[in-house]
Structure formats: C-alpha cells, structure tokens
Design an enzyme around this catalytic site. Structure first.
Site, PDB file in Angstrom:
ATOM      1  N   PRO A 324       0.856  -1.207   0.000  1.00 53.89           N
ATOM      2  CG  PRO A 324       0.106  -0.938   2.201  1.00 53.89           C
ATOM      3  CD  PRO A 324       0.918  -1.839   1.330  1.00 53.89           C
ATOM      4  CG  ASP A 497       5.064  -0.842   2.569  1.00 48.96           C
ATOM      5  OD1 ASP A 497       3.908  -0.602   2.963  1.00 48.96           O
ATOM      6  OD2 ASP A 497       5.530  -1.989   2.463  1.00 48.96           O
ATOM      7  CG  HIS A 498       0.781   4.756   4.367  1.00 43.88           C
ATOM      8  ND1 HIS A 498       1.029   5.228   5.637  1.00 43.88           N
ATOM      9  CD2 HIS A 498       0.204   5.797   3.700  1.00 43.88           C
ATOM     10  CE1 HIS A 498       0.604   6.473   5.741  1.00 43.88           C
ATOM     11  NE2 HIS A 498       0.113   6.852   4.573  1.00 43.88           N
ATOM     12  NE  ARG A 499       3.035  -3.472   3.593  1.00 43.78           N
ATOM     13  CZ  ARG A 499       3.452  -4.558   2.944  1.00 43.78           C
ATOM     14  NH1 ARG A 499       2.829  -5.724   3.151  1.00 43.78           N
ATOM     15  NH2 ARG A 499       4.465  -4.499   2.100  1.00 43.78           N
TER      16      ARG A 499
END
Length: 527
Positions: A324, A497-499
């Site tokens: 994401p 990466d938004h994680r």
C-alpha cells in the site's frame, strides 16, 4: 576409456529457474578446457557466460540460440579423455560412451574451479552400474512396449538387442550400458528422480519428443527412461516420421540409434499402411504473428514477457498487489549543490558525480529515518529494519530496466560512490552484471531526470519500503533571499510503503533530503 559427460544448465543463483541461450561459444567437435566458458545465457537478471566443469571434446549441444532452457536441462555433452580425432563429424564418439553427471577425466580426478550449483569442485567417486539379468535380449527392429520393458504400467526401462549382439548376453542390453549412464542421450528437461532398488531412474520427457502411448494422453507422456540417441538430427527425423525411439534397437556402437536405423524404420512403416503407427505428441500451436487475429476486435503483435522484461513485469505487479504505497514530493533549489560539485571537481582527483552526492544525502537521511530502510514480513507480521544500506539505482539499458545495487552504501564517501556507480553503469550497459549485483537492495534511488521529466510516482522495488525519485534540474524562477531569481530547481518525490511508517516520517525524510540539496553544509552535521 573415454567418457561422455553431460553438462546441465546450473542454478545461477538467486532463485533463477530458467535462462535463454544468447550465443554459443563452442561448436560440436571443439576441444574445451575445464572452466572454459561454453555458452552465454540471459537470465531474468543478467547475461552470464557459463563455464563447463569438464575438459574434452564437445559431442553435442542442446538448444539453438534464442531457446529458453530450465535449470537442470542439458546444455552440452563432452567426451572426456578423447582426442578430437576420435569424434566423428556427426558428433558421435567413436568409442563406447558412458554418460554421467559427475566430472571425470581419464584416471585422474580433475575438478572445476568454479562452484556451480549441482557441480562440485572435486570429482565424486564413480558410480557403479546396475547389473542386467541375462537373457533379456530381443530381435532388432521395432518392438511394442510391455510392462516389463517400460510399457504401460511399468516404470522400468527394458532392453533391446543391438545389431550383431549375441542373444541372452549382457552385451545385448539396449545401448550396452546401465540406464543410469545414458543421461547424455536423454536430454531431459528436469533432473531425474531417485530410483528404488531394481528400477531405473525415470526422466521428464520433452513436449516435442514422441513417447509410447498408454491408456491415454497422460500415460503417453510419462517419464520412461533414457533413449540411446546423441544426435539431435536423429531425434528430429524420428519426430517427423512419427516414430517412437523407444521402439527402435540401435545398430551403432553399444546399441546407439543412428540415422540409418530411423530411416529403415520409417521405410518399414511406409510399406505397411495397415499397421498402427505410434501416436505422436501433439505439435504446439504456431505462435501468433503480427497478422494473426489476437481477439475478435483487434490485431496486433504478441511479444513474450521473458528475460528482463518478464522479471520487471513480475516484480512491479507484485509490488502493486502487496504494497500500500503513497507518494509525497517537494521542489528544491539545487543551485548550491551544483556549485559545491563544481568546486569539488576543481580540487583535483576523481570526478564526483551528481548521483553520488544524492546517494550520500540518501544514506544520511536513512540514518535519521531508519523506518524507510526496512522490509515487511507478512508471514510473521513484522517490520524488519535493516542495519546496512544497499542502495539500488535505476538504469535504463537496451535490454530494459535494471537496478544495480551498491552494497554497503552507508559506509562509502562521495568518491567511492562515484566509482561504484560508474562501474555498475558500464556493466549494465554491456550486459555483464552478475545476479549478485542486481539483488539485495534495501532502498532505491531513481534519477528519471535523465529522461527530461520533472516528476514521477515510481513503483517501489519489492520487497523494499521506499524509493526516492529525482527529476531534471532546470532553471526556474525562484524566490531566493527575498528576491525573485533564476535558480536550478529539482523536484524530489518519495514513494513509501505505508505499512512501515506514517506520512510524518516520510515527510521528514523528504524534507531533510531537500534541505541537504539546498544547503549542502547541512550534511556536515551528520559527517
């Protein structure tokens, strides 16, 4: 006594499963030395010259240039211990040949200095052949498969008498050798499975090789043991005439099937029109051409996704599926950075590249924001922060997009980074990058400004967590020290990466990079 050894395509590392033959470096009949490169192949990551672990005379090559082979399939066979004069023009050794998957030479153990997966650097002990029971002979010519000799319902490879061999003797075996020693003739596409006691090893059968049919199409395509054939011409002739080589007894040395045997069998079939011809594997459908209809609505050219293009497609698709991502960007005044580079190069010594300065800024920023030098382990549901920075940089080549990796970039200064970028760029241009130089990156620097564009939203190089994009540096109006001036402006973009982090971390990283571009002296605080 001389031996014919089969050299299979080795595992070139990093999970590669196939390679395409780009250029043969040897011909049938050539004499090769141990560790001499014999073929140039292209993997999904690089072009590699493959050295042969055996020394001797090349007796056969498998695959034309442009053919894609899986790891473990035969590349060529080498007659070890035989002078070139003992090998006929057709490539068939003029002696009783024994095929083996282990290196050997005469009476001495001669090993390869190259460590290839599946090939050691020393010759292992010779394998013992499996004994045949006496009386297993059969009349020369065509025969029907039976459960005892490899027909339907049996995994054993039967025997057939060679021309002139006495019935009931061990010399009447098909090819006159243990089945384990016929790998050179079989040209399997995958390593043979281990055989149980009293059974011969089974092998995978190539799609274009006719096989004896059983109760159905699947039974006809089962692995049924090797065939004593060396010449690819003999195999092709058998395919064209719809003949199953397993039904033929060879008249050559030690039962080797020759061209004359195939032609004789073809004439026999033609003279008996009522005989049932063995089923032939279905020929693959011809590849669509630029004039073929690809759908009911459009015409076009189909281009296979393989090699570098296929690897890029797989990796970017996986990135889009799993990561994401989000992107932020900022414009920066690069005028001071450009002036600093000019002053560095005027001082003498190796030239410092702009990419090296940007890389040095990246490593400093990653030290302040280590969340972006990480990867995500979804199986363990953990974010793994990495200690070392292995910096990848995108390079466009004639073969497509590649991402060479500068290992331990965080330990290098601007001079070292410049030298490594130059070396890897030249290797990428010539197609000589190794798999190790194309893997293991933890963060990527993408200078798409060389294409004359300002900005981009790059796709993260999976399994990394971020990528910094740099656009072109061009003169633009800019407010500098309260006045309007023409300055050298660049757009920086960060896809992350938004994680692994939130927008605050990503914004802080990008702002620090922009500050260093605008005021290179900021770097002195972290040096």
């Amino acid at each position: 006594m001389a031996q014919v050894l089969e050299f299979k395509l080795p595992d070139l590392g990093e999970g590669l499963t196939e390679a395409e033959i780009v250029r043969w470096l040897v011909q049938v009949g050539d004499v090769v030395a141990v560790d001499q490169p014999v073929v140039e192949v292209e993997t999904a990551k690089a072009m590699v010259e493959v050295p042969c672990p055996y020394g001797g005379v090349v007796t056969a090559r498998y695959g034309e240039e442009g053919t894609e082979l899986p790891v473990g399939s035969p590349l060529l066979t080498v007659a070890v211990g035989a002078p070139a004069s003992e090998v006929s023009a057709s490539g068939v050794p003029a002696f009783g040949a024994r095929a083996s998957g282990t290196p050997a030479s005469g009476g001495e153990d001669e090993g390869s200095g190259n460590v290839l997966v599946g090939y050691g650097t020393q010759a292992p002990p010779a394998r013992r052949g499996r004994l045949r029971p006496p009386g297993a002979g059969a009349a020369p010519g065509r025969r029907s498969p039976t459960p005892a000799d490899g027909g339907p319902g049996s995994g054993r490879h039967g025997s057939a008498a060679g021309a002139g061999a006495g019935a009931g003797s061990a010399g009447s075996r098909r090819a006159g050798l243990p089945d384990t020693d016929l790998a050179v003739a079989a040209a399997p596409t995958a390593p043979t499975a281990l055989a149980g006691p009293g059974t011969a090893p089974r092998r995978s059968v190539r799609d274009d090789e006719p096989v004896a049919d059983g109760t159905g199409a699947d039974a006809g395509r089962r692995a049924d043991g090797p065939v004593p054939v060396i010449s690819p011409l003999v195999r092709r002739l058998a395919r064209e005439n719809g003949l199953d080589l397993r039904e033929l007894a060879g008249s050559g040395p030690d039962g080797l099937i020759t061209r004359a045997d195939v032609e004789h069998a073809a004439r026999a079939v033609a003279s008996a029109p009522t005989a049932v011809r063995p089923p032939q594997a279905a020929a693959p459908a011809p590849a669509p051409t630029s004039t073929s209809t690809t759908s009911t609505h459009a015409r076009g050219t189909r281009i296979p996704l393989k090699g570098v293009r296929g690897a890029v497609a797989d990796k970017l698709s996986r990135s889009r599926r799993e990561i994401p991502d989000a992107t932020c960007w900022v414009d920066a005044d690069a005028t001071e950075l450009m002036h600093a580079r000019v002053r560095m190069n005027e001082a003498g010594g190796p030239k410092i590249s702009l990419l090296a300065l940007l890389a040095r800024i990246c490593t400093a920023a990653l030290a302040r924001f280590p969340e972006l030098n990480s990867t995500v382990d979804m199986d363990a549901r953990e974010v793994v922060r990495l200690d070392a920075v292995h910096l990848g940089f995108a390079a466009q080549t004639e073969r497509g997009l590649v991402v060479p990796v500068v290992k331990d970039a965080h330990t290098r200064d601007a001079e070292s980074l410049s030298a490594e970028f130059a070396r890897l760029t030249e290797a990428a241009r010539t197609g000589t990058l190794t798999p190790a130089e194309l893997t293991g990156g933890t963060f990527t620097l993408n200078n798409y400004g060389v294409f004359g564009v300002d900005g981009s939203t790059p796709i993260i190089n999976h399994p990394e967590a971020a990528m910094l994009g740099v656009g072109r540096i061009v003169p633009k109006p800019w407010v500098h020290e309260g006045e309007l001036a023409v300055r050298q402006v660049v757009q920086l973009s960060l896809t992350f990466d938004h994680r692994v982090c939130d927008g605050g971390t990503a914004g802080g990283f990008l702002r620090y990079v922009a500050d260093c571009v605008e005021q290179p002296a900021v770097l002195l605080r972290t040096l």
